[in-house]
Design a protein around this motif. Structure first.
Motif, PDB file in Angstrom:
ATOM      1  N   UNK A 276      44.313  46.326  49.616  1.00 23.22           N
ATOM      2  CA  UNK A 276      42.931  45.891  49.392  1.00 23.22           C
ATOM      3  C   UNK A 276      42.636  44.622  50.195  1.00 23.22           C
ATOM      4  N   UNK A 277      43.284  44.483  51.308  1.00 22.13           N
ATOM      5  CA  UNK A 277      43.017  43.352  52.178  1.00 22.13           C
ATOM      6  C   UNK A 277      43.581  42.038  51.676  1.00 22.13           C
ATOM      7  N   UNK A 278      44.429  42.086  50.673  1.00 17.87           N
ATOM      8  CA  UNK A 278      45.028  40.874  50.118  1.00 17.87           C
ATOM      9  C   UNK A 278      44.027  39.906  49.514  1.00 17.87           C
ATOM     10  N   UNK A 279      42.857  40.389  49.130  1.00 17.22           N
ATOM     11  CA  UNK A 279      41.934  39.476  48.443  1.00 17.22           C
ATOM     12  C   UNK A 279      42.568  39.071  47.115  1.00 17.22           C
ATOM     13  N   UNK A 280      42.382  37.824  46.747  1.00 16.87           N
ATOM     14  CA  UNK A 280      42.998  37.289  45.540  1.00 16.87           C
ATOM     15  C   UNK A 280      42.093  37.499  44.329  1.00 16.87           C
TER      16      UNK A 280
ATOM     17  N   UNK B 162      50.929  35.155  42.405  1.00 22.46           N
ATOM     18  CA  UNK B 162      50.888  33.788  42.909  1.00 22.46           C
ATOM     19  C   UNK B 162      50.559  32.807  41.785  1.00 22.46           C
TER      20      UNK B 162
ATOM     21  N   UNK C 117      35.624  39.425  52.726  1.00 21.23           N
ATOM     22  CA  UNK C 117      36.868  39.343  53.486  1.00 21.23           C
ATOM     23  C   UNK C 117      36.604  39.816  54.915  1.00 21.23           C
TER      24      UNK C 117
ATOM     25  N   UNK D 267      36.004  36.363  44.271  1.00 18.65           N
ATOM     26  CA  UNK D 267      36.028  36.825  45.652  1.00 18.65           C
ATOM     27  C   UNK D 267      34.612  37.205  46.080  1.00 18.65           C
TER      28      UNK D 267
ATOM     29  N   UNK E 147      47.448  32.964  51.482  1.00 21.47           N
ATOM     30  CA  UNK E 147      46.181  32.425  51.967  1.00 21.47           C
ATOM     31  C   UNK E 147      46.209  30.912  51.841  1.00 21.47           C
TER      32      UNK E 147
ATOM     33  N   UNK F 214      51.251  41.542  44.707  1.00 22.04           N
ATOM     34  CA  UNK F 214      51.938  40.265  44.837  1.00 22.04           C
ATOM     35  C   UNK F 214      51.319  39.301  43.832  1.00 22.04           C
TER      36      UNK F 214
ATOM     37  N   UNK G 186      37.819  31.531  40.070  1.00 27.19           N
ATOM     38  CA  UNK G 186      37.380  31.812  41.438  1.00 27.19           C
ATOM     39  C   UNK G 186      37.020  33.282  41.569  1.00 27.19           C
TER      40      UNK G 186
ATOM     41  N   UNK H 295      56.715  38.743  45.344  1.00 24.11           N
ATOM     42  CA  UNK H 295      56.109  39.937  45.913  1.00 24.11           C
ATOM     43  C   UNK H 295      56.614  41.243  45.325  1.00 24.11           C
TER      44      UNK H 295
ATOM     45  N   UNK I 284      41.844  35.981  40.626  1.00 22.99           N
ATOM     46  CA  UNK I 284      42.324  34.785  39.949  1.00 22.99           C
ATOM     47  C   UNK I 284      42.131  34.849  38.451  1.00 22.99           C
TER      48      UNK I 284
ATOM     49  N   UNK J  48      35.404  32.641  48.737  1.00 26.33           N
ATOM     50  CA  UNK J  48      35.432  32.709  47.283  1.00 26.33           C
ATOM     51  C   UNK J  48      34.403  31.721  46.739  1.00 26.33           C
TER      52      UNK J  48
ATOM     53  N   UNK K 165      55.121  32.045  44.836  1.00 31.31           N
ATOM     54  CA  UNK K 165      54.710  33.440  44.829  1.00 31.31           C
ATOM     55  C   UNK K 165      55.912  34.347  44.635  1.00 31.31           C
TER      56      UNK K 165
ATOM     57  N   UNK L 113      38.646  34.670  54.198  1.00 36.48           N
ATOM     58  CA  UNK L 113      38.091  35.031  52.890  1.00 36.48           C
ATOM     59  C   UNK L 113      37.127  33.945  52.424  1.00 36.48           C
TER      60      UNK L 113
END
Lengths: 113, 112
Positions: A97-101, A34, B48, B45, B101, A32, B43, A51, A103, B35, A49, B33
């Motif tokens: 992957x747990x939706x960690x972002x 963003x 989590x 990570x 998020x 996804x 940013x 998806x 950036x 960061x 966003x 989460x």
């Protein structure tokens, strides 16, 4: 690993100018995508966003289209305002992957009246 | 409703001291989460939580960093023996479902 690259700033525009902030990504599968925005003195806010491929996200006159073939998610606005001055972050996440972002580095936008 | 809150908003500490940063997620959000945003950088990570367990700690930069979450609510990030390179804004975010998020205002940590 996954990564996001966005154009370096600062970007300085006059009011009512057209805005493009480029964003490309490297990722496995179908993440996804963003755009987050951070206005001066405020926290990070989700701007829009998408998806899946060819989806267009839109909000507050901003748009971005998920282009799988070019691995891009460029942010555009037809006519910027002084109030759009902020830092813009492109990001991706994977549900598996747990939706960690992940950036990009952020792009400072300054709009002059 | 209330958003994600973090405390303190600012923390100045001396090198070598321990610090605790707190995050209160949006009520009912199961995922949380942490960061970090260092000056002039994007940013990063850190960790989590899904419920009270942490399936992904891969972003913690060293064993001086730890975090816990209790009651599927509040989380604390602890940095032991702080170093100057730990100076950053620490951001917390929470998520209920799907992939969006919501971020808190952050804690600005300065290590002298």
């Amino acid at each position: 690993g996954d990564s996001v690259t966005q154009m370096e700033g600062p970007v300085t525009l006059s009011e009512e100018a057209f805005l493009t902030i480029n964003c490309t990504y490297t990722a496995t599968g179908y993440p996804s995508l963003f755009w987050y925005v951070q206005y001066p003195g405020e926290g990070l806010q989700l701007l829009l966003k998408a998806t899946k491929a060819d989806d267009k996200g839109s909000n507050k006159g901003f748009e971005a289209t998920y282009r799988k073939e070019t691995t891009s998610f460029h942010l555009e606005k037809g006519s910027v305002q002084v109030s759009d001055s902020a830092v813009y972050f492109c990001a991706l996440s994977h549900p598996e992957y747990g939706n960690k972002l992940v950036f990009g580095a952020g792009t400072i936008l300054r709009v002059k009246s | 409703g209330a958003g994600v809150s973090q405390s303190p908003s600012n923390k100045v500490t001396e090198k070598g001291k321990d610090v605790e940063l707190r995050c209160d997620p949006i009520s009912g959000h199961t995922a949380l989460y942490w960061y970090r945003q260092r000056l002039g950088q994007g940013l990063e990570f850190l960790i989590y939580f899904q419920g009270n367990s942490a399936p992904d700690k891969s972003g913690l930069p060293s064993d001086r960093f730890s975090a816990e979450r209790t009651g599927e609510s509040v989380s604390t990030l602890t940095i032991q023996r702080t170093q100057q390179e730990d100076s950053a804004v620490y951001l917390c975010a929470s998520r209920l479902e799907a992939d969006t998020q919501y971020f808190g205002p952050g804690t600005r940590l300065t290590v002298l």
